[in-house]
Scaffold this motif. Structure first.
Motif, PDB file in Angstrom:
ATOM      1  N   GLY A   3       0.815  -1.210   0.000  1.00  0.00           N
ATOM      2  CA  GLY A   3       0.000   0.000   0.000  1.00  0.00           C
ATOM      3  C   GLY A   3       0.845   1.254   0.000  1.00  0.00           C
ATOM      4  O   GLY A   3       0.558   2.227  -0.714  1.00  0.00           O
ATOM      5  N   LEU A   4       1.923   1.242   0.781  1.00  0.00           N
ATOM      6  CA  LEU A   4       2.845   2.374   0.844  1.00  0.00           C
ATOM      7  C   LEU A   4       3.495   2.621  -0.514  1.00  0.00           C
ATOM      8  O   LEU A   4       3.503   3.748  -1.032  1.00  0.00           O
ATOM      9  N   LYS A   5       4.045   1.548  -1.101  1.00  0.00           N
ATOM     10  CA  LYS A   5       4.733   1.686  -2.387  1.00  0.00           C
ATOM     11  C   LYS A   5       3.771   2.121  -3.497  1.00  0.00           C
ATOM     12  O   LYS A   5       4.098   2.982  -4.321  1.00  0.00           O
ATOM     13  N   ALA A   6       2.583   1.527  -3.517  1.00  0.00           N
ATOM     14  CA  ALA A   6       1.624   1.842  -4.573  1.00  0.00           C
ATOM     15  C   ALA A   6       1.174   3.298  -4.480  1.00  0.00           C
ATOM     16  O   ALA A   6       1.003   3.972  -5.508  1.00  0.00           O
ATOM     17  N   SER A   7       1.001   3.794  -3.259  1.00  0.00           N
ATOM     18  CA  SER A   7       0.588   5.177  -3.072  1.00  0.00           C
ATOM     19  C   SER A   7       1.693   6.145  -3.479  1.00  0.00           C
ATOM     20  O   SER A   7       1.441   7.160  -4.136  1.00  0.00           O
ATOM     21  N   LEU A   8       2.924   5.840  -3.095  1.00  0.00           N
ATOM     22  CA  LEU A   8       4.049   6.682  -3.513  1.00  0.00           C
ATOM     23  C   LEU A   8       4.175   6.711  -5.039  1.00  0.00           C
ATOM     24  O   LEU A   8       4.388   7.771  -5.642  1.00  0.00           O
ATOM     25  N   LYS A   9       4.041   5.543  -5.648  1.00  0.00           N
ATOM     26  CA  LYS A   9       4.136   5.454  -7.110  1.00  0.00           C
ATOM     27  C   LYS A   9       3.009   6.228  -7.763  1.00  0.00           C
ATOM     28  O   LYS A   9       3.218   6.944  -8.764  1.00  0.00           O
ATOM     29  N   ASN A  10       1.816   6.127  -7.207  1.00  0.00           N
ATOM     30  CA  ASN A  10       0.664   6.824  -7.774  1.00  0.00           C
ATOM     31  C   ASN A  10       0.836   8.335  -7.713  1.00  0.00           C
ATOM     32  O   ASN A  10       0.311   9.061  -8.561  1.00  0.00           O
ATOM     33  N   GLN A  11       1.601   8.792  -6.723  1.00  0.00           N
ATOM     34  CA  GLN A  11       1.861  10.231  -6.586  1.00  0.00           C
ATOM     35  C   GLN A  11       3.109  10.670  -7.352  1.00  0.00           C
ATOM     36  O   GLN A  11       3.474  11.844  -7.329  1.00  0.00           O
ATOM     37  N   GLY A  12       3.768   9.718  -7.992  1.00  0.00           N
ATOM     38  CA  GLY A  12       4.928  10.035  -8.801  1.00  0.00           C
ATOM     39  C   GLY A  12       6.186  10.316  -8.014  1.00  0.00           C
ATOM     40  O   GLY A  12       7.105  10.970  -8.524  1.00  0.00           O
ATOM     41  N   CYS A  13       6.267   9.807  -6.778  1.00  0.00           N
ATOM     42  CA  CYS A  13       7.446  10.123  -5.957  1.00  0.00           C
ATOM     43  C   CYS A  13       8.122   8.869  -5.391  1.00  0.00           C
ATOM     44  O   CYS A  13       8.895   8.955  -4.441  1.00  0.00           O
ATOM     45  N   GLU A  14       7.826   7.691  -5.956  1.00  0.00           N
ATOM     46  CA  GLU A  14       8.385   6.448  -5.445  1.00  0.00           C
ATOM     47  C   GLU A  14       9.910   6.466  -5.460  1.00  0.00           C
ATOM     48  O   GLU A  14      10.580   5.983  -4.533  1.00  0.00           O
ATOM     49  N   SER A  15      10.509   7.071  -6.501  1.00  0.00           N
ATOM     50  CA  SER A  15      11.966   7.056  -6.651  1.00  0.00           C
ATOM     51  C   SER A  15      12.672   7.936  -5.628  1.00  0.00           C
ATOM     52  O   SER A  15      13.898   7.841  -5.469  1.00  0.00           O
ATOM     53  N   GLU A  16      11.928   8.769  -4.904  1.00  0.00           N
ATOM     54  CA  GLU A  16      12.534   9.670  -3.920  1.00  0.00           C
ATOM     55  C   GLU A  16      12.852   8.972  -2.596  1.00  0.00           C
ATOM     56  O   GLU A  16      13.527   9.549  -1.757  1.00  0.00           O
ATOM     57  N   TYR A  17      12.339   7.751  -2.427  1.00  0.00           N
ATOM     58  CA  TYR A  17      12.448   7.100  -1.125  1.00  0.00           C
ATOM     59  C   TYR A  17      13.083   5.713  -1.242  1.00  0.00           C
ATOM     60  O   TYR A  17      12.821   4.961  -2.174  1.00  0.00           O
ATOM     61  N   GLN A  18      13.916   5.400  -0.260  1.00  0.00           N
ATOM     62  CA  GLN A  18      14.469   4.055  -0.093  1.00  0.00           C
ATOM     63  C   GLN A  18      13.834   3.455   1.151  1.00  0.00           C
ATOM     64  O   GLN A  18      13.745   4.105   2.198  1.00  0.00           O
ATOM     65  N   ILE A  19      13.391   2.217   1.058  1.00  0.00           N
ATOM     66  CA  ILE A  19      12.680   1.575   2.173  1.00  0.00           C
ATOM     67  C   ILE A  19      13.590   0.582   2.877  1.00  0.00           C
ATOM     68  O   ILE A  19      14.156  -0.323   2.250  1.00  0.00           O
ATOM     69  N   LEU A  20      13.732   0.760   4.190  1.00  0.00           N
ATOM     70  CA  LEU A  20      14.441  -0.177   5.056  1.00  0.00           C
ATOM     71  C   LEU A  20      13.410  -0.869   5.933  1.00  0.00           C
ATOM     72  O   LEU A  20      12.451  -0.244   6.377  1.00  0.00           O
ATOM     73  N   SER A  21      13.592  -2.143   6.239  1.00  0.00           N
ATOM     74  CA  SER A  21      12.569  -2.865   6.974  1.00  0.00           C
ATOM     75  C   SER A  21      13.161  -3.748   8.059  1.00  0.00           C
ATOM     76  O   SER A  21      14.217  -4.352   7.881  1.00  0.00           O
TER      77      SER A  21
END
Length: 376
Positions: free
Chosen positions: A23-41
């Motif tokens: 959900g997080l990734k899909a929302s970021l992608k939908n807003q056109g800003c997915e490439s601005e963030y790196q996800i650590l888990s």
């Protein structure tokens, strides 16, 4: 920027962590800003060990996380809040709303996006009273009994001049499941409605057993929001009677924001359209809209409606919906219908504040792990 995630595992909702991330990734992608963030888990088990959660949060901050997003409860958030106060970083808590916070004031550098489980429980009590009910029996699973819905049912009923006159907790072992004590009480006290709190496969156990019992179907049933979780309802045979719930969101809300959410998450897999991917989706909306992760006063257009981050409490405030659970004609399973937004939640929110004060000042027990998350 780096987004740190603290994610639980789950038996009941086995994909909860994946759903939040998707959900997080899909929302970021939908807003056109997915490439601005790196996800650590980091995996925090069932979210019940504060030392483990603290260690994982600390590691994420040391690895350079600019904000940490965690599916944890308010008790865990309080335990790790010094990390964020000292580091100047932000903690964004994704919360079911089935716990009650016990800290004295807001937590520094900490915000909550909540599914408002306890607020939904208060709302459904109002619905039950508006339908003319005053006396209630509470039925819940052994698991659900460890959260705050049963207390909310009782407290809200007493405020309105009613009473919970019987409590029944089903056995832990599925092989021992029975509703006989509840049925015996209802047979002798026919003018009694039911407050139910079950989740996942325990909802299925409850509804399947209740379908065999004609006497139970004659009593109005009002249920917690997780009892009416739609992906599980899709799998559960209609028990032969309608019942009612108050929910934070539904697939059947017809708005552009919800339709967009459903289309995008459904393109991954239909089961991804759920309340956990919703939390991840909303987290991304807040992150992308914020100035350096300050969420005070921000309003997002969420699939569940307008969600406001109250700067006084640091908790999100969102709509709640009444729903009727009825028969899905083509599959003979359960489905939410008559989705209606609760018109005014002021009384319920104020009542919840009283519940929080009561819990703060009285000894009580509760599960420590994140709802719904069971280690078995």
């Amino acid at each position: 920027m780096k987004l740190g995630l603290l994610l639980t595992k789950s038996v009941i909702y086995s994909s909860i962590g994946f759903d939040i991330v998707d959900g997080l990734k899909a929302s970021l992608k939908n807003q056109g800003c997915e490439s601005e963030y790196q996800i650590l888990s980091k995996n925090i088990g069932v979210g019940g060990n504060n030392d483990e959660i603290y260690s994982c949060a600390e590691q994420l901050l040391l690895e350079g996380a600019d904000i940490v997003i965690g599916y944890i409860n308010p008790h865990a958030a309080e335990a790790i809040s010094p990390l964020f106060e000292n580091s100047g970083k932000t903690l964004l808590v994704l919360d079911s709303g089935y716990h009650l916070p016990v800290y004295e004031s807001v937590l520094p550098n900490t915000y909550f996006i909540s599914l408002q489980g306890n607020l939904c429980s208060r709302a459904i009590v109002n619905k039950a009273f508006s339908d003319g009910n005053k006396n209630f029996a509470v039925a819940c699973s052994f698991f659900d009994a460890g959260y705050r819905s049963p207390y909310i049912y009782s407290a809200a009923s007493e405020e309105k001049g009613g009473a919970v006159t019987f409590n029944y907790v089903t056995p832990l072992r599925k092989a021992d499941f029975t509703l006989d004590p509840l049925i015996n009480y209802l047979n002798e006290n026919k003018d009694t409605a039911i407050f139910a709190s079950f989740c996942g496969d325990m909802t299925e156990d409850y509804l399947n057993e209740s379908a065999k019992l004609e006497s139970l179907s004659k009593n109005n049933t009002y249920a917690s929001s997780f009892t009416a979780e739609e992906n599980w309802l899709d799998k559960i045979t209609y028990p032969g009677y309608d019942w009612y719930s108050a929910v934070p969101w539904s697939k059947n809300i017809d708005t552009p924001a919800n339709n967009e959410f459903k289309n995008i998450m459904g393109s991954i897999r239909p089961e991804k359209i759920n309340v956990f991917s919703l939390l991840g989706w909303e987290a991304a909306l807040y992150i992308s809209k914020s100035n350096n992760f300050n969420f005070d006063g921000l309003i997002i257009d969420s699939p569940r409606g307008s969600v406001f981050m109250n700067p006084s409490t640091k908790h999100s405030e969102a709509p709640v919906y009444y729903a009727t659970v009825t028969k899905k004609s083509d599959t003979n399973t359960c489905v939410l219908t008559n989705i209606t937004e609760v018109s005014d939640l002021t009384e319920d929110r104020n009542g919840l504040l009283k519940d929080i004060e009561y819990i703060k000042n009285n000894i009580s027990n509760s599960w420590l792990n994140s709802y719904a998350c069971l280690d078995s």
